[in-house]
Design a protein around this motif. Structure first.
Motif, mmCIF file in Angstrom:
data_model
loop_
_atom_site.group_PDB
_atom_site.id
_atom_site.type_symbol
_atom_site.label_atom_id
_atom_site.label_comp_id
_atom_site.label_asym_id
_atom_site.label_seq_id
_atom_site.Cartn_x
_atom_site.Cartn_y
_atom_site.Cartn_z
ATOM 1 N N MET A 123 15.451 90.448 9.366
ATOM 2 C CA MET A 123 15.892 89.133 9.750
ATOM 3 C C MET A 123 17.414 89.075 9.682
ATOM 4 N N ALA A 124 18.013 88.538 10.686
ATOM 5 C CA ALA A 124 19.467 88.448 10.747
ATOM 6 C C ALA A 124 19.973 87.431 9.736
ATOM 7 N N HIS A 125 21.154 87.696 9.217
ATOM 8 C CA HIS A 125 21.783 86.785 8.269
ATOM 9 C C HIS A 125 22.068 85.454 8.963
ATOM 10 N N PRO A 126 21.897 84.317 8.275
ATOM 11 C CA PRO A 126 22.087 83.013 8.921
ATOM 12 C C PRO A 126 23.506 82.735 9.406
ATOM 13 N N LEU A 127 24.492 83.474 8.928
ATOM 14 C CA LEU A 127 25.871 83.281 9.401
ATOM 15 C C LEU A 127 26.165 84.000 10.716
ATOM 16 N N ILE A 128 25.279 84.890 11.144
ATOM 17 C CA ILE A 128 25.524 85.693 12.354
ATOM 18 C C ILE A 128 25.821 84.830 13.579
ATOM 19 N N PRO A 129 25.061 83.774 13.879
ATOM 20 C CA PRO A 129 25.387 82.972 15.069
ATOM 21 C C PRO A 129 26.791 82.353 15.006
ATOM 22 N N GLN A 130 27.205 81.864 13.837
ATOM 23 C CA GLN A 130 28.533 81.276 13.700
ATOM 24 C C GLN A 130 29.623 82.331 13.841
ATOM 25 N N ILE A 131 29.393 83.503 13.260
ATOM 26 C CA ILE A 131 30.367 84.593 13.360
ATOM 27 C C ILE A 131 30.465 85.048 14.814
ATOM 28 N N THR A 132 29.330 85.146 15.482
ATOM 29 C CA THR A 132 29.309 85.551 16.893
ATOM 30 C C THR A 132 30.061 84.542 17.751
ATOM 31 N N ASP A 133 29.830 83.250 17.507
ATOM 32 C CA ASP A 133 30.531 82.209 18.262
ATOM 33 C C ASP A 133 32.040 82.273 18.039
ATOM 34 N N LEU A 134 32.453 82.639 16.843
ATOM 35 C CA LEU A 134 33.873 82.770 16.534
ATOM 36 C C LEU A 134 34.460 84.041 17.153
ATOM 37 N N ALA A 135 33.701 85.142 17.108
ATOM 38 C CA ALA A 135 34.207 86.447 17.546
ATOM 39 C C ALA A 135 34.238 86.615 19.069
ATOM 40 N N PRO A 144 29.278 93.227 0.290
ATOM 41 C CA PRO A 144 28.587 93.068 1.571
ATOM 42 C C PRO A 144 29.488 93.522 2.717
ATOM 43 N N SER A 145 28.872 94.035 3.774
ATOM 44 C CA SER A 145 29.625 94.601 4.894
ATOM 45 C C SER A 145 29.285 93.861 6.185
ATOM 46 N N LEU A 146 30.325 93.325 6.819
ATOM 47 C CA LEU A 146 30.174 92.683 8.122
ATOM 48 C C LEU A 146 30.617 93.689 9.170
ATOM 49 N N ARG A 147 29.676 94.153 9.976
ATOM 50 C CA ARG A 147 29.981 95.146 11.011
ATOM 51 C C ARG A 147 29.986 94.454 12.372
ATOM 52 N N VAL A 148 31.085 94.659 13.103
ATOM 53 C CA VAL A 148 31.260 94.085 14.427
ATOM 54 C C VAL A 148 31.528 95.231 15.391
ATOM 55 N N MET A 202 41.120 93.821 17.093
ATOM 56 C CA MET A 202 39.992 92.916 16.868
ATOM 57 C C MET A 202 39.832 92.620 15.383
ATOM 58 N N SER A 203 39.987 93.633 14.540
ATOM 59 C CA SER A 203 39.839 93.454 13.107
ATOM 60 C C SER A 203 40.857 92.447 12.573
ATOM 61 N N ARG A 204 42.135 92.618 12.961
ATOM 62 C CA ARG A 204 43.178 91.695 12.493
ATOM 63 C C ARG A 204 42.905 90.262 12.959
ATOM 64 N N ALA A 205 42.581 90.108 14.233
ATOM 65 C CA ALA A 205 42.368 88.775 14.795
ATOM 66 C C ALA A 205 41.123 88.108 14.202
ATOM 67 N N LEU A 206 40.038 88.860 14.069
ATOM 68 C CA LEU A 206 38.807 88.296 13.532
ATOM 69 C C LEU A 206 38.961 87.967 12.052
ATOM 70 N N VAL A 231 29.693 93.465 21.210
ATOM 71 C CA VAL A 231 28.423 94.138 21.462
ATOM 72 C C VAL A 231 27.378 93.760 20.422
ATOM 73 N N ALA A 232 27.779 93.733 19.162
ATOM 74 C CA ALA A 232 26.821 93.435 18.091
ATOM 75 C C ALA A 232 27.546 92.952 16.851
ATOM 76 N N VAL A 233 26.838 92.137 16.071
ATOM 77 C CA VAL A 233 27.321 91.681 14.770
ATOM 78 C C VAL A 233 26.172 91.854 13.789
ATOM 79 N N VAL A 234 26.432 92.579 12.701
ATOM 80 C CA VAL A 234 25.414 92.818 11.684
ATOM 81 C C VAL A 234 26.048 92.575 10.320
ATOM 82 N N PHE A 235 25.335 91.867 9.466
ATOM 83 C CA PHE A 235 25.827 91.588 8.120
ATOM 84 C C PHE A 235 24.914 92.291 7.129
#
Length: 152
Positions: free
Chosen positions: A1-13, A36-40, A57-61, A25-29
Motif C-alpha cells: 500500500m502506498a504511503h498516504p503522503l504520496i499523492p501530495q508529494i506527487t502533486d508538488l513534484a 525513511p527514504s523518499l525515492r523520486v 530536481m533534488s534541490r528544487a524538490l 516517473v515514480a514516487v515511493v516512500f
C-alpha cells in the motif's frame, strides 16, 4: 500500500519536474528504512537523464518539501533515473523500445494467460503488439497491467 503522503508529494513534484524539462516517473516512500527514504524517479524528456538532472530536481524538490512542511519527520530524499529495466508507460518509450524484449502482465487472463514475453512491435490506442517467435500477438490495452523491458 502506498504511503498516504504520496499523492501530495506527487502533486508538488510534477510541476517542479515540468519546469525543469523533466518527467516524474515514480514516487515511493520507504518508511520501514531508518531514516525513511523518499525515492523520486525522473526522466529527461529530450535527452538521456543525467546526474545534473537528478541534482536539479533534488534541490528544487527538497526546497519545496521543506517550505510546505509535508513530511513532519527526518527522511532521506533520493532522486534518480528509473534505469533501463523500467516499466514502459509513455508513447515515447513504446516507440523508442520497439524491437526490444518485453514482458507484459495483464490484470486478468487474456487468451488463457496473464504474462506474455516477446518482442515489442508497437502500441496503438487499443492494443499492444508483440512478436512471439514470429507470430504477432495483439493484447488489448484494457487488460494490460504493466509492460517492462525484459532481459533475455
Amino acid at each position: 500500500m502506498a504511503h498516504p503522503l504520496i499523492p501530495q508529494i506527487t502533486d508538488l513534484a510534477n510541476p517542479i519536474a515540468a519546469d525543469l524539462g523533466l518527467e516524474l516517473v515514480a514516487v515511493v516512500f520507504h518508511t520501514h528504512e531508518r531514516p525513511p527514504s523518499l525515492r523520486v524517479d525522473i526522466r529527461n524528456l529530450v535527452a538521456d537523464t543525467g546526474l545534473q538532472d537528478c541534482e536539479r530536481m533534488s534541490r528544487a524538490l527538497e526546497a519545496a518539501l521543506d517550505a510546505k512542511e509535508l513530511i513532519p519527520f527526518a527522511y532521506a530524499l533520493e532522486v534518480s533515473s528509473p534505469g533501463t529495466s523500467r516499466q514502459l508507460t509513455t508513447d515515447r518509450e513504446f516507440n523508442a523500445f520497439a524491437g526490444f524484449a518485453v514482458e507484459v502482465t495483464t490484470d486478468r487472463a487474456w487468451d488463457g494467460k496473464t504474462e506474455w514475453q516477446g518482442q515489442l512491435i508497437r502500441r496503438d490506442d487499443t492494443k499492444i503488439y508483440l512478436s512471439l517467435k514470429g507470430r504477432t500477438v495483439e493484447i488489448p490495452r484494457e487488460v494490460v497491467a504493466k509492460v517492462y523491458l525484459h532481459d533475455k
